[in-house]
Design an enzyme around this catalytic site. Structure first.
Site: not given
Length: 201
Positions: A40-43, A110, A36-37
């Protein structure tokens, strides 16, 4: 290049297999790939999910994009070729962790479709889940805790995803988490239920 270097090297099999580890640990091993950007909240989701799994006695580890670039991939920049090498190295590390019996939570922007296809191919037929952490560029820029979007807009950072470098949305992710509509705790529940349904533990 790599095939030439490794052609005279033979993989040494140890006495303990991945299946042995999975049986002792009481759960499958595999990869959850968060894409995701930036911001975006991934981590945040990955680390919160790691905490939940750890508290349940499940062996797991987060491979975080920023953290990896402090060490293993400190020699890479953010051009397309270096991004690809960044992913290649992370995939190889993830394979080792999976063989060690862990659930790997890989959090990486990615941004390119071809790189994510490469990742999926490396785990073809294995336990692999692509999680698209969806969020608009505008919201990501608004919540950006590091101020990178603003720096990129001012030209202080080059090749920043979402500003002057593209993010190609996943077409068929296994899970979509829209962080403009879903909070972290609810996102973690969705992912846990998905793994439970697919008999990871």
């Amino acid at each position: 290049m790599y095939s030439q270097i490794t052609k005279n090297i033979v993989w040494h099999n140890g006495f303990i297999t991945r299946k042995d580890r999975n049986n002792v640990y009481g759960h499958k091993s595999g990869v959850l790939w968060f894409t995701g950007l930036p911001s975006s909240g991934k981590s945040s989701i990955a680390h919160t999910f790691e905490k939940l799994l750890f508290e349940k006695g499940i062996k797991c580890y987060v491979l975080d994009g920023d953290n990896i670039r402090h060490g293993l991939n400190a020699d890479l920049d953010f051009g397309e070729e270096d991004r690809r090498e960044n992913i290649r190295r992370v995939v190889e590390v993830a394979k080792l962790f999976v063989d060690a019996g862990l659930i790997v939570l890989a959090s990486f922007v990615s941004p390119y479709k071809k790189d994510r296809e490469y990742i999926r191919r490396q785990f073809e037929g294995d336990n692999f889940i692509e999680i698209y952490v969806k969020c608009s560029v505008e919201e990501c820029a608004r919540r950006d805790p590091k101020g990178y979007y603003e720096k990129a807009k001012k030209g202080l950072i080059k090749g920043y995803t979402g500003v002057d470098s593209p993010y190609e949305e996943p077409e068929r992710p296994d899970i979509v988490i829209d962080t403009e509509k879903t909070n972290i705790d609810d996102a973690v529940v969705v992912i846990f239920k998905y793994l439970k349904y697919h008999n990871w533990f």
